[in-house]
Design an enzyme around this catalytic site. Structure first.
Site, short mmCIF file in Angstrom:
data_model
loop_
_atom_site.label_atom_id
_atom_site.label_comp_id
_atom_site.label_asym_id
_atom_site.label_seq_id
_atom_site.Cartn_x
_atom_site.Cartn_y
_atom_site.Cartn_z
CE LYS A 34 7.88 12.09 -35.26
NZ LYS A 34 8.09 11.85 -33.88
CB CYS A 35 5.05 4.17 -39.58
SG CYS A 35 4.14 3.04 -40.63
#
Length: 160
Positions: A34-35
């Protein structure tokens, strides 16, 4: 000392001696699902497909130390990588890359290839370490470095 002295834990809990990759060029990456850099999985997979037969292994180590950007279980992370990016290179169990609980592999990598101004800590997700066929750390790349930008360095190591 070389990277081959260490073991890594796979997502299923099994232990993998890194000496299994002896003679290969390794690109070791701390990853997150989730970057902002997560789309780098696509290029990492493309590079893996292009150069795996020539002796490249990409080893992914999920890490949740940077703003909790990989909160899922090891199984959820594996599924995410395969479903969204077709990742077929080895992905290992989630690790810490900094601090007192840092995985020994990352302690070694950061000692051998400090970052800017000699900083040993991993700055963020998708920091990459290039390791030659002898298991020696050749270079460290920042999270901002696009995987395709290091293709020349990888090919150079494969040709040695």
């Amino acid at each position: 000392m070389s990277i081959y002295q260490f073991n890594a834990m796979k997502a299923d809990g099994s232990d993998v001696p890194l000496r299994e990759f002896e003679g290969d060029v390794l690109l070791i990456v701390n990853t997150a699902s989730k970057c902002g850099f997560t789309p780098q999985f696509k290029e990492l997979q493309e590079i893996y497909e292009q150069l795996h037969r020539e002796g490249l292994e990409i080893l992914g180590f999920p890490c949740n130390q940077f703003m909790n950007q990989d909160p899922g279980s090891n199984e959820e992370i594996q599924q995410f990588c395969q479903l969204n990016y077709g990742v077929s290179f080895p992905m290992f169990a989630k690790v810490d890359v900094n601090g007192k609980n840092a995985d020994p592999i990352f302690q070694y990598l950061t000692e051998e290839a400090p970052g800017m101004l000699g900083m040993k800590a991993v700055k963020w997700n998708f920091t990459k370490f290039l390791v030659n066929k002898k298991g020696e750390v050749v270079k460290r790349y920042s999270p901002n470095t696009n995987p395709k930008e290091i293709l020349g360095d990888i090919k150079e190591e494969l040709a040695r």
